[in-house]
Design a protein around this motif. Structure first.
Motif, PDB file in Angstrom:
ATOM      1  N   PHE A  41       6.856  15.332  10.770  1.00 30.00           N
ATOM      2  CA  PHE A  41       6.470  15.920  12.045  1.00 30.00           C
ATOM      3  C   PHE A  41       5.415  17.007  11.865  1.00 30.00           C
ATOM      4  O   PHE A  41       4.471  17.091  12.642  1.00 30.00           O
ATOM      5  CB  PHE A  41       7.698  16.483  12.776  1.00 30.00           C
ATOM      6  CG  PHE A  41       7.381  16.914  14.169  1.00 30.00           C
ATOM      7  CD1 PHE A  41       7.193  15.977  15.170  1.00 30.00           C
ATOM      8  CD2 PHE A  41       7.229  18.254  14.474  1.00 30.00           C
ATOM      9  CE1 PHE A  41       6.872  16.375  16.457  1.00 30.00           C
ATOM     10  CE2 PHE A  41       6.909  18.663  15.750  1.00 30.00           C
ATOM     11  CZ  PHE A  41       6.731  17.726  16.756  1.00 30.00           C
ATOM     12  N   ASP A  42       5.541  17.820  10.821  1.00 28.65           N
ATOM     13  CA  ASP A  42       4.549  18.880  10.619  1.00 28.65           C
ATOM     14  C   ASP A  42       3.173  18.300  10.301  1.00 28.65           C
ATOM     15  O   ASP A  42       2.153  18.848  10.712  1.00 28.65           O
ATOM     16  CB  ASP A  42       4.999  19.876   9.556  1.00 28.65           C
ATOM     17  CG  ASP A  42       5.214  19.264   8.182  1.00 28.65           C
ATOM     18  OD1 ASP A  42       5.647  18.094   8.093  1.00 28.65           O
ATOM     19  OD2 ASP A  42       4.961  19.961   7.182  1.00 28.65           O
ATOM     20  N   GLU A  43       3.113  17.173   9.584  1.00 26.32           N
ATOM     21  CA  GLU A  43       1.824  16.526   9.300  1.00 26.32           C
ATOM     22  C   GLU A  43       1.181  16.027  10.589  1.00 26.32           C
ATOM     23  O   GLU A  43      -0.026  16.207  10.803  1.00 26.32           O
ATOM     24  CB  GLU A  43       2.023  15.336   8.356  1.00 26.32           C
ATOM     25  CG  GLU A  43       2.488  15.691   6.975  1.00 26.32           C
ATOM     26  CD  GLU A  43       2.895  14.468   6.165  1.00 26.32           C
ATOM     27  OE1 GLU A  43       2.789  14.567   4.930  1.00 26.32           O
ATOM     28  OE2 GLU A  43       3.305  13.442   6.736  1.00 26.32           O
ATOM     29  N   ALA A  44       1.981  15.406  11.448  1.00 22.30           N
ATOM     30  CA  ALA A  44       1.463  14.901  12.721  1.00 22.30           C
ATOM     31  C   ALA A  44       0.989  16.058  13.601  1.00 22.30           C
ATOM     32  O   ALA A  44      -0.066  15.971  14.239  1.00 22.30           O
ATOM     33  CB  ALA A  44       2.527  14.079  13.435  1.00 22.30           C
ATOM     34  N   ALA A  45       1.755  17.146  13.623  1.00 20.72           N
ATOM     35  CA  ALA A  45       1.381  18.301  14.439  1.00 20.72           C
ATOM     36  C   ALA A  45       0.096  18.953  13.926  1.00 20.72           C
ATOM     37  O   ALA A  45      -0.769  19.336  14.712  1.00 20.72           O
ATOM     38  CB  ALA A  45       2.525  19.316  14.460  1.00 20.72           C
ATOM     39  N   ARG A  46      -0.053  19.066  12.603  1.00 23.07           N
ATOM     40  CA  ARG A  46      -1.282  19.646  12.040  1.00 23.07           C
ATOM     41  C   ARG A  46      -2.504  18.779  12.377  1.00 23.07           C
ATOM     42  O   ARG A  46      -3.567  19.301  12.712  1.00 23.07           O
ATOM     43  CB  ARG A  46      -1.149  19.808  10.536  1.00 23.07           C
ATOM     44  CG  ARG A  46      -0.391  21.027  10.140  1.00 23.07           C
ATOM     45  CD  ARG A  46      -0.499  21.305   8.631  1.00 23.07           C
ATOM     46  NE  ARG A  46       0.418  22.354   8.259  1.00 23.07           N
ATOM     47  CZ  ARG A  46       1.700  22.168   7.927  1.00 23.07           C
ATOM     48  NH1 ARG A  46       2.196  20.946   7.894  1.00 23.07           N
ATOM     49  NH2 ARG A  46       2.479  23.176   7.627  1.00 23.07           N
ATOM     50  N   ALA A  47      -2.348  17.471  12.259  1.00 17.54           N
ATOM     51  CA  ALA A  47      -3.454  16.566  12.597  1.00 17.54           C
ATOM     52  C   ALA A  47      -3.802  16.685  14.078  1.00 17.54           C
ATOM     53  O   ALA A  47      -4.986  16.672  14.450  1.00 17.54           O
ATOM     54  CB  ALA A  47      -3.087  15.126  12.241  1.00 17.54           C
ATOM     55  N   TRP A  48      -2.794  16.828  14.929  1.00 17.65           N
ATOM     56  CA  TRP A  48      -3.015  16.964  16.367  1.00 17.65           C
ATOM     57  C   TRP A  48      -3.757  18.252  16.690  1.00 17.65           C
ATOM     58  O   TRP A  48      -4.726  18.240  17.449  1.00 17.65           O
ATOM     59  CB  TRP A  48      -1.669  16.904  17.085  1.00 17.65           C
ATOM     60  CG  TRP A  48      -1.737  17.044  18.565  1.00 17.65           C
ATOM     61  CD1 TRP A  48      -2.257  16.154  19.460  1.00 17.65           C
ATOM     62  CD2 TRP A  48      -1.267  18.146  19.335  1.00 17.65           C
ATOM     63  NE1 TRP A  48      -2.134  16.631  20.735  1.00 17.65           N
ATOM     64  CE2 TRP A  48      -1.524  17.861  20.681  1.00 17.65           C
ATOM     65  CE3 TRP A  48      -0.646  19.347  18.997  1.00 17.65           C
ATOM     66  CZ2 TRP A  48      -1.187  18.720  21.714  1.00 17.65           C
ATOM     67  CZ3 TRP A  48      -0.293  20.213  20.030  1.00 17.65           C
ATOM     68  CH2 TRP A  48      -0.574  19.899  21.365  1.00 17.65           C
ATOM     69  N   THR A  49      -3.329  19.359  16.093  1.00 15.47           N
ATOM     70  CA  THR A  49      -4.021  20.621  16.363  1.00 15.47           C
ATOM     71  C   THR A  49      -5.442  20.599  15.805  1.00 15.47           C
ATOM     72  O   THR A  49      -6.356  21.141  16.428  1.00 15.47           O
ATOM     73  CB  THR A  49      -3.245  21.836  15.811  1.00 15.47           C
ATOM     74  OG1 THR A  49      -3.033  21.669  14.422  1.00 15.47           O
ATOM     75  CG2 THR A  49      -1.927  22.029  16.522  1.00 15.47           C
ATOM     76  N   ALA A  50      -5.645  19.962  14.661  1.00 11.67           N
ATOM     77  CA  ALA A  50      -6.994  19.843  14.100  1.00 11.67           C
ATOM     78  C   ALA A  50      -7.879  18.996  15.006  1.00 11.67           C
ATOM     79  O   ALA A  50      -9.043  19.342  15.252  1.00 11.67           O
ATOM     80  CB  ALA A  50      -6.939  19.239  12.701  1.00 11.67           C
ATOM     81  N   ALA A  51      -7.342  17.900  15.526  1.00 12.71           N
ATOM     82  CA  ALA A  51      -8.126  17.028  16.405  1.00 12.71           C
ATOM     83  C   ALA A  51      -8.517  17.751  17.685  1.00 12.71           C
ATOM     84  O   ALA A  51      -9.610  17.541  18.213  1.00 12.71           O
ATOM     85  CB  ALA A  51      -7.331  15.763  16.726  1.00 12.71           C
ATOM     86  N   ARG A  52      -7.647  18.616  18.173  1.00 14.36           N
ATOM     87  CA  ARG A  52      -7.921  19.389  19.382  1.00 14.36           C
ATOM     88  C   ARG A  52      -8.747  20.635  19.092  1.00 14.36           C
ATOM     89  O   ARG A  52      -9.110  21.376  19.999  1.00 14.36           O
ATOM     90  CB  ARG A  52      -6.600  19.792  20.040  1.00 14.36           C
ATOM     91  CG  ARG A  52      -5.819  18.609  20.555  1.00 14.36           C
ATOM     92  CD  ARG A  52      -4.469  19.006  21.143  1.00 14.36           C
ATOM     93  NE  ARG A  52      -4.640  19.915  22.256  1.00 14.36           N
ATOM     94  CZ  ARG A  52      -4.104  21.132  22.315  1.00 14.36           C
ATOM     95  NH1 ARG A  52      -3.362  21.576  21.330  1.00 14.36           N
ATOM     96  NH2 ARG A  52      -4.293  21.903  23.354  1.00 14.36           N
ATOM     97  N   ARG A  53      -9.006  20.862  17.805  1.00 17.32           N
ATOM     98  CA  ARG A  53      -9.736  22.040  17.353  1.00 17.32           C
ATOM     99  C   ARG A  53      -9.049  23.333  17.808  1.00 17.32           C
ATOM    100  O   ARG A  53      -9.685  24.317  18.166  1.00 17.32           O
ATOM    101  CB  ARG A  53     -11.186  21.999  17.809  1.00 17.32           C
ATOM    102  CG  ARG A  53     -11.972  20.883  17.104  1.00 17.32           C
ATOM    103  CD  ARG A  53     -13.301  20.612  17.761  1.00 17.32           C
ATOM    104  NE  ARG A  53     -14.075  19.587  17.112  1.00 17.32           N
ATOM    105  CZ  ARG A  53     -13.803  18.289  17.094  1.00 17.32           C
ATOM    106  NH1 ARG A  53     -12.704  17.842  17.638  1.00 17.32           N
ATOM    107  NH2 ARG A  53     -14.592  17.423  16.509  1.00 17.32           N
TER     108      ARG A  53
END
Length: 102
Positions: A41-53
């Motif tokens: 879950f933390d990997e998915a959340a980090r990728a999501w926040t990175a994608a949203r900048r």
């Protein structure tokens, strides 16, 4: 017919699989269907926040008890086939224009 969906799976792929199963007729059991990758879950959340900048910090939240133990031990993960092909990175790229990690 029962189709058990686990993990992160593209809703369009689930819909396509349900149509395939309905067209094929009775299954006589349960078919598991999962996504193409296993992410914490933390990997998915980090990728999501990175994608949203986004620069907002992520805070770890431990889920206690039986539910937490089940999730940490892979309770939502299946190795069954068939499985989807669209990844979380694909979804992020389509939704936010890329993750920078591809």
């Amino acid at each position: 017919m029962r189709v058990l969906v686990t993990g992160a799976v593209d809703p369009g792929e689930v819909a396509d699989r349900l149509v395939q199963r309905l067209t094929a007729g009775p299954l006589g059991g349960i078919e598991e269907y999962g996504g193409p990758e296993v992410l914490r879950f933390d990997e998915a959340a980090r990728a999501w926040t990175a994608a949203r900048r986004s620069r907002r910090p992520l805070l770890a939240v431990r889920i206690p008890g039986r539910l937490g133990r089940a999730l940490r031990s892979g309770g939502l993960v299946t190795g069954a086939t068939p499985k989807g092909v669209r990844t979380w990175a694909d979804h992020l790229a389509d939704t936010y224009g890329g993750t920078g990690a591809r």
